[in-house]
Write an enzyme that holds these catalytic residues in place. Structure first.
Site, PDB file in Angstrom:
ATOM      1  NE  ARG A 123      -4.009  -2.016   2.056  1.00  0.00           N
ATOM      2  CZ  ARG A 123      -3.841  -3.147   2.724  1.00  0.00           C
ATOM      3  NH1 ARG A 123      -2.809  -3.297   3.511  1.00  0.00           N
ATOM      4  NH2 ARG A 123      -4.706  -4.129   2.593  1.00  0.00           N
ATOM      5  CE  LYS A 145      -1.116  13.387 -14.679  1.00  0.00           C
ATOM      6  NZ  LYS A 145      -1.480  13.671 -16.068  1.00  0.00           N
ATOM      7  CD  GLU A 187       6.671  15.801 -22.829  1.00  0.00           C
ATOM      8  OE1 GLU A 187       5.864  16.739 -22.671  1.00  0.00           O
ATOM      9  OE2 GLU A 187       6.305  14.622 -23.063  1.00  0.00           O
ATOM     10  CE  LYS A 229       4.867  17.473 -14.797  1.00  0.00           C
ATOM     11  NZ  LYS A 229       5.045  16.147 -15.280  1.00  0.00           N
ATOM     12  CD  GLU A 239      -4.462  15.702 -15.960  1.00  0.00           C
ATOM     13  OE1 GLU A 239      -3.367  15.192 -15.681  1.00  0.00           O
ATOM     14  OE2 GLU A 239      -5.124  15.396 -16.965  1.00  0.00           O
ATOM     15  NE  ARG A 243       0.037  16.729 -13.266  1.00  0.00           N
ATOM     16  CZ  ARG A 243       0.735  16.016 -12.416  1.00  0.00           C
ATOM     17  NH1 ARG A 243       0.478  16.067 -11.135  1.00  0.00           N
ATOM     18  NH2 ARG A 243       1.714  15.237 -12.845  1.00  0.00           N
ATOM     19  CG  ASN A 247      -3.006  16.155 -20.559  1.00  0.00           C
ATOM     20  OD1 ASN A 247      -2.045  15.424 -20.315  1.00  0.00           O
ATOM     21  ND2 ASN A 247      -4.038  16.271 -19.749  1.00  0.00           N
ATOM     22  CG  HIS A 250       0.852  14.895 -24.062  1.00  0.00           C
ATOM     23  ND1 HIS A 250       1.535  16.057 -24.345  1.00  0.00           N
ATOM     24  CD2 HIS A 250       1.749  14.094 -23.431  1.00  0.00           C
ATOM     25  CE1 HIS A 250       2.769  15.973 -23.885  1.00  0.00           C
ATOM     26  NE2 HIS A 250       2.933  14.786 -23.334  1.00  0.00           N
ATOM     27  CG  HIS A 254      -1.344   9.847 -25.029  1.00  0.00           C
ATOM     28  ND1 HIS A 254      -2.004  10.275 -23.909  1.00  0.00           N
ATOM     29  CD2 HIS A 254      -0.029   9.945 -24.736  1.00  0.00           C
ATOM     30  CE1 HIS A 254      -1.119  10.616 -22.978  1.00  0.00           C
ATOM     31  NE2 HIS A 254       0.090  10.429 -23.465  1.00  0.00           N
ATOM     32  CG  HIS A 268       6.229  10.117 -24.835  1.00  0.00           C
ATOM     33  ND1 HIS A 268       4.855   9.991 -24.848  1.00  0.00           N
ATOM     34  CD2 HIS A 268       6.489  11.185 -24.026  1.00  0.00           C
ATOM     35  CE1 HIS A 268       4.319  10.921 -24.078  1.00  0.00           C
ATOM     36  NE2 HIS A 268       5.291  11.667 -23.568  1.00  0.00           N
TER      37      HIS A 268
HETATM   38  N1  LIG Z   1       4.742  10.612 -15.293  1.00  0.00           N
HETATM   39  C1  LIG Z   1       4.686  11.665 -16.078  1.00  0.00           C
HETATM   40  O1  LIG Z   1       4.270  12.748 -15.668  1.00  0.00           O
HETATM   41  C2  LIG Z   1       5.174  11.542 -17.482  1.00  0.00           C
HETATM   42  C3  LIG Z   1       5.399  12.699 -18.245  1.00  0.00           C
HETATM   43  C4  LIG Z   1       5.929  12.555 -19.530  1.00  0.00           C
HETATM   44  C5  LIG Z   1       6.225  11.295 -20.023  1.00  0.00           C
HETATM   45  N2  LIG Z   1       5.984  10.196 -19.247  1.00  0.00           N
HETATM   46  C6  LIG Z   1       6.318   8.855 -19.739  1.00  0.00           C
HETATM   47  O2  LIG Z   1       7.717   8.777 -19.930  1.00  0.00           O
HETATM   48  C7  LIG Z   1       7.982   7.734 -20.868  1.00  0.00           C
HETATM   49  C8  LIG Z   1       9.051   8.167 -21.820  1.00  0.00           C
HETATM   50  O3  LIG Z   1      10.224   8.429 -21.075  1.00  0.00           O
HETATM   51  P1  LIG Z   1      11.659   8.474 -21.774  1.00  0.00           P
HETATM   52  O4  LIG Z   1      11.583   9.270 -22.994  1.00  0.00           O
HETATM   53  O5  LIG Z   1      12.637   8.831 -20.738  1.00  0.00           O
HETATM   54  O6  LIG Z   1      11.835   6.979 -22.280  1.00  0.00           O
HETATM   55  P2  LIG Z   1      12.628   5.694 -21.741  1.00  0.00           P
HETATM   56  O7  LIG Z   1      12.559   5.571 -20.281  1.00  0.00           O
HETATM   57  O8  LIG Z   1      12.148   4.567 -22.570  1.00  0.00           O
HETATM   58  O9  LIG Z   1      14.136   6.008 -22.137  1.00  0.00           O
HETATM   59  C9  LIG Z   1      14.478   6.155 -23.488  1.00  0.00           C
HETATM   60  C10 LIG Z   1      15.651   5.242 -23.890  1.00  0.00           C
HETATM   61  O10 LIG Z   1      16.840   5.775 -23.339  1.00  0.00           O
HETATM   62  C11 LIG Z   1      17.549   4.755 -22.619  1.00  0.00           C
HETATM   63  N3  LIG Z   1      18.256   5.475 -21.580  1.00  0.00           N
HETATM   64  C12 LIG Z   1      17.759   5.961 -20.415  1.00  0.00           C
HETATM   65  N4  LIG Z   1      18.685   6.713 -19.804  1.00  0.00           N
HETATM   66  C13 LIG Z   1      19.807   6.669 -20.569  1.00  0.00           C
HETATM   67  C14 LIG Z   1      21.082   7.268 -20.471  1.00  0.00           C
HETATM   68  N5  LIG Z   1      21.396   8.090 -19.497  1.00  0.00           N
HETATM   69  N6  LIG Z   1      21.991   6.994 -21.438  1.00  0.00           N
HETATM   70  C15 LIG Z   1      21.649   6.186 -22.485  1.00  0.00           C
HETATM   71  N7  LIG Z   1      20.450   5.626 -22.660  1.00  0.00           N
HETATM   72  C16 LIG Z   1      19.538   5.874 -21.697  1.00  0.00           C
HETATM   73  C17 LIG Z   1      16.487   3.790 -22.193  1.00  0.00           C
HETATM   74  O11 LIG Z   1      17.021   2.503 -22.000  1.00  0.00           O
HETATM   75  C18 LIG Z   1      15.543   3.821 -23.400  1.00  0.00           C
HETATM   76  O12 LIG Z   1      16.037   2.973 -24.403  1.00  0.00           O
HETATM   77  C19 LIG Z   1       6.661   7.414 -21.544  1.00  0.00           C
HETATM   78  O13 LIG Z   1       6.188   6.175 -21.088  1.00  0.00           O
HETATM   79  C20 LIG Z   1       5.733   8.524 -21.086  1.00  0.00           C
HETATM   80  O14 LIG Z   1       4.403   8.107 -20.987  1.00  0.00           O
HETATM   81  C21 LIG Z   1       5.482  10.306 -18.015  1.00  0.00           C
END
Ligand SMILES: NC(=O)c1ccc[n+]([C@@H]2O[C@H](COP(=O)([O-])OP(=O)(O)OC[C@H]3O[C@@H](n4cnc5c(N)ncnc54)[C@H](O)[C@@H]3O)[C@@H](O)[C@H]2O)c1
Length: 364
Positions: A123, A145, A187, A229, A239, A243, A247, A250, A254, A268
């Site tokens: 939990r 999130k 972003e 942010k 949200e 907030r 989006n 987005h 999506h 993404h």
């Molecule tokens: N929670 C939120 O508020 C929020 C906001 C925006 C996006 N997201 C989510 O974030 C995700 C995308 O995140 P992302 O773009 O970081 O993708 P990711 O975590 O898949 O990382 C991208 C790639 O980079 C590699 N990588 C990570 N760090 C590295 C480093 N320092 N050096 C070399 N390679 C590295 C990873 O292995 C992967 O192949 C999506 O799922 C999206 O929905 C969440």
């Protein structure tokens, strides 16, 4: 070291930024764990970040602090029930209890999925973010999130679970692929559009140095984007209003990601870039902002090596996918649009033909 406090309804946490932070500021990290009563830590890490984990592990070893490690799979498909189920088994087998902390070292995928695990394991256990991609530094690690995907849509299973601290070591960006780096910049462009003219001007002026990853410019980029942010999520954590402006782009993004099955054909941040163009085009069609804003946006995105068009998009099927977005309320899609930089609004009254036209605009 730059420190940015972020308030949530349950607590205030610090986002700490520095180069070589995992080495130079290790004692601060350790103090934070101890202050939060953590006696054992599970580090779940993306395998592409192993060398940064090793830097941290060396510190924990010197301090004789018990740390367990788990290699979490890379890629969007890791944000699934299938991939997190074995994590729960492992945590239980390791006897991780409420005095144990869970830390995520990796990009947004690792942060979102591991954060979700931390939010429901027993939990909820203390959670820490060590973001390693630009996107996770400026966006996903801040605001609480956490989520995994369902085959019917992205981030459909999740919660609001702010971390106890976020540690950003800018050295992690050294190994980040150019394409992933640009994804984070999508972003940042979104943040600038929400923030206003001066933020857009700064990005335009700094684009060259940002692309060269000049250390001082990158720190300024992180500092300003995390503040933007944080400013938004502090005002509206769950949200209910403001907030939702995060989006921007987005709803289109999506649908694109779903269409491309969350594959590397469209990352993404690239989907967000296309989504921003579509959302601003829709704003123009709805008579809200001038075409000059759209042209300026496209120029900025191109200067950051981001896509503004994609070949042969199946616009009708994308419009259908969009209707299943979790932001759809009462069967109407709520679009975030802009009047001008710094002036977003939400509308569920847009004309369907304008939406189709926005899709057609980004399809070559
Ligand atoms: N929670 C939120 O508020 C929020 C906001 C925006 C996006 N997201 C989510 O974030 C995700 C995308 O995140 P992302 O773009 O970081 O993708 P990711 O975590 O898949 O990382 C991208 C790639 O980079 C590699 N990588 C990570 N760090 C590295 C480093 N320092 N050096 C070399 N390679 C590295 C990873 O292995 C992967 O192949 C999506 O799922 C999206 O929905 C969440």
């Amino acid at each position: 070291m730059i420190q940015i406090p972020v308030s949530s309804s349950s607590h205030t946490y610090q986002v700490s930024i520095n180069d070589s932070l995992f080495r130079h500021n290790f004692n601060d990290i350790l103090d934070c764990f101890k202050k939060n009563g953590i006696s054992r830590l599970a580090f779940l890490y993306d395998k592409n970040c192993r060398k940064y984990l090793d830097t941290l592990l060396a510190g924990f070893e010197r301090a004789s602090f018990p740390v367990l490690t788990y290699e979490f799979p890379s890629g969007e498909s890791a944000k699934s029930i299938d991939k997190i189920y074995p994590v729960f088994s492992w945590l239980i087998e390791q006897g991780m209890d409420r005095n144990s902390g869970i830390a995520a070292l990796g990009g947004g995928v690792t942060g979102d999925a591991v954060g979700f695990v931390a939010s429901v394991y027993l939990r909820g256990v203390p959670f820490f973010q060590f973001p390693t991609t630009l996107l996770s530094m400026v966006d996903s690690s801040v605001g609480g999130k956490v989520a995994i995907n369902h085959e019917l849509g992205k981030n459909l299973i999740g919660s609001f679970y702010p971390p106890l601290a976020v540690y950003i070591d800018t050295d992690c960006l050294d190994s980040l692929a150019a394409r992933e780096y640009s994804c984070g910049l999508a972003e940042c462009v979104k943040h600038a559009l929400l923030e206003g003219e001066s933020a857009v001007n700064w990005l335009e002026d700094a684009a060259g140095d940002i692309m060269k990853r000049k250390p001082e410019t990158v720190k300024k980029l992180l500092d300003s984007n995390i503040r933007i942010k944080a400013g938004i999520v502090q005002e509206d954590e769950k949200e209910a209003g403001k907030r939702a402006f995060l989006n921007l782009g987005h709803t289109f993004a999506h649908a694109l990601e779903k269409h491309f099955s969350y594959s590397s054909e469209l990352l993404h941040g690239e989907a967000v870039s296309l989504g921003l163009v579509a959302a601003v085009r829709l704003s123009v069609l709805e008579g809200l902002c001038g075409g000059d804003v759209l042209l300026r946006l496209e120029k900025l995105l191109l200067s950051l090596s981001l896509p503004i068009r994609k070949q042969n998009l199946p616009v009708d099927s994308l419009a259908e996918i969009m209707k299943r977005d979790k932001k759809v309320r009462d069967k109407s899609i709520h679009f975030v649009l802009i009047d001008r930089p710094g002036s977003p609004l939400s509308s569920n009254q847009v004309l369907p033909e304008h939406v189709l036209s926005a899709w057609n605009y980004i399809s070559e």
